[in-house]
Scaffold this motif. Sequence first.
Motif, mmCIF file in Angstrom:
data_model
loop_
_atom_site.group_PDB
_atom_site.id
_atom_site.type_symbol
_atom_site.label_atom_id
_atom_site.label_comp_id
_atom_site.label_asym_id
_atom_site.label_seq_id
_atom_site.Cartn_x
_atom_site.Cartn_y
_atom_site.Cartn_z
ATOM 1 N N UNK A 24 0.805 -1.217 0.000
ATOM 2 C CA UNK A 24 0.000 0.000 0.000
ATOM 3 C C UNK A 24 0.835 1.262 0.000
ATOM 4 N N UNK A 25 1.879 1.294 0.799
ATOM 5 C CA UNK A 25 2.729 2.464 0.855
ATOM 6 C C UNK A 25 4.181 2.025 0.862
ATOM 7 N N UNK A 26 5.033 2.945 0.556
ATOM 8 C CA UNK A 26 6.459 2.658 0.518
ATOM 9 C C UNK A 26 7.024 2.982 1.899
ATOM 10 N N UNK A 27 6.956 2.033 2.806
ATOM 11 C CA UNK A 27 7.285 2.314 4.194
ATOM 12 C C UNK A 27 8.663 1.849 4.620
ATOM 13 N N UNK A 28 9.389 1.134 3.779
ATOM 14 C CA UNK A 28 10.682 0.615 4.207
ATOM 15 C C UNK A 28 11.850 1.418 3.650
ATOM 16 N N UNK A 29 11.635 2.659 3.266
ATOM 17 C CA UNK A 29 12.722 3.507 2.790
ATOM 18 C C UNK A 29 13.210 3.144 1.405
ATOM 19 N N UNK A 30 12.364 2.538 0.599
ATOM 20 C CA UNK A 30 12.779 2.117 -0.728
ATOM 21 C C UNK A 30 12.466 3.151 -1.798
ATOM 22 N N UNK A 31 12.006 4.331 -1.420
ATOM 23 C CA UNK A 31 11.698 5.366 -2.390
ATOM 24 C C UNK A 31 12.956 6.064 -2.877
ATOM 25 N N UNK A 32 12.765 7.068 -3.699
ATOM 26 C CA UNK A 32 13.891 7.825 -4.235
ATOM 27 C C UNK A 32 14.613 8.540 -3.100
ATOM 28 N N UNK A 33 15.925 8.308 -2.949
ATOM 29 C CA UNK A 33 16.662 8.924 -1.837
ATOM 30 C C UNK A 33 16.908 10.412 -2.066
ATOM 31 N N UNK A 34 17.099 11.122 -0.971
ATOM 32 C CA UNK A 34 17.396 12.542 -1.016
ATOM 33 C C UNK A 34 18.904 12.763 -0.960
ATOM 34 N N UNK A 35 19.340 13.940 -1.369
ATOM 35 C CA UNK A 35 20.752 14.294 -1.329
ATOM 36 C C UNK A 35 21.094 14.829 0.055
ATOM 37 N N UNK A 36 22.277 14.476 0.551
ATOM 38 C CA UNK A 36 22.711 14.931 1.867
ATOM 39 C C UNK A 36 23.902 15.865 1.706
ATOM 40 N N UNK A 37 23.782 17.069 2.285
ATOM 41 C CA UNK A 37 24.895 18.019 2.310
ATOM 42 C C UNK A 37 25.279 18.282 3.762
ATOM 43 N N UNK A 38 26.570 18.476 3.986
ATOM 44 C CA UNK A 38 27.089 18.829 5.306
ATOM 45 C C UNK A 38 27.924 20.096 5.144
ATOM 46 N N UNK A 39 28.391 20.626 6.249
ATOM 47 C CA UNK A 39 29.020 21.938 6.224
ATOM 48 C C UNK A 39 30.394 21.886 6.870
ATOM 49 N N UNK A 40 31.338 22.624 6.269
ATOM 50 C CA UNK A 40 32.702 22.710 6.788
ATOM 51 C C UNK A 40 33.131 24.164 6.823
ATOM 52 N N UNK A 41 34.059 24.439 7.709
ATOM 53 C CA UNK A 41 34.675 25.768 7.737
ATOM 54 C C UNK A 41 35.832 25.770 6.740
ATOM 55 N N UNK A 42 36.429 26.928 6.506
ATOM 56 C CA UNK A 42 37.509 27.028 5.526
ATOM 57 C C UNK A 42 38.754 26.254 5.945
ATOM 58 N N UNK A 43 38.898 25.940 7.234
ATOM 59 C CA UNK A 43 40.042 25.142 7.678
ATOM 60 C C UNK A 43 39.750 23.634 7.638
ATOM 61 N N UNK A 44 38.605 23.231 7.102
ATOM 62 C CA UNK A 44 38.296 21.818 6.891
ATOM 63 C C UNK A 44 37.541 21.130 8.009
ATOM 64 N N UNK A 45 37.216 21.838 9.079
ATOM 65 C CA UNK A 45 36.497 21.227 10.202
ATOM 66 C C UNK A 45 34.992 21.218 9.935
#
Length: 157
Positions: A24-45
């Motif tokens: 009935x529904x897509x409940x096990x996370x099998x749908x189209x995945x989303x993009x993940x972005x993370x953040x860093x400072x200019x010194x790489x942390x």
Amino acid sequence: MKYFKFLIMLCFVGMFFSCGGDDDICESGEGTPRMKVAFRSTDGKVMTLDSLLVSVDYGSGKVELGWDKKIESKLFPLRVDESPYTDVYFKRSIKGPESKVRINYTTKATYVSPGCGMKKSYENLTSELINTTPVVKLEAGQNQIENEDKTNLYLVF
């Protein structure tokens, strides 16, 4: 008559429990995945941002995904049409400048189930920074999106 009422009640209860199912529904996370972005400072942390507004152009204009506070990473969907890119906009304050990032990719469609339908997976991800304020530069992460566990792009502030 007593058995007839019992039979009717048994049929009603059976119909109640048979409604719905795994497809009935897509409940096990099998749908189209989303993009993940993370953040860093200019010194790489790795850094946590106080606030961030993400907007995405899905082909009919920019759609704001809302403000996030105290954010370490952000998940957002890419376009699911046949376009080879998605434009994403990042903003750290209401009246501040806005960075534009173009994410290029190739897609592959896979059939999952009757409830989920087709699942798109994104491959050969490349990113291009078009407006350089407030984002200073981009760093590539995993170049394919199969699930939402791995970071695909790092934004350097």
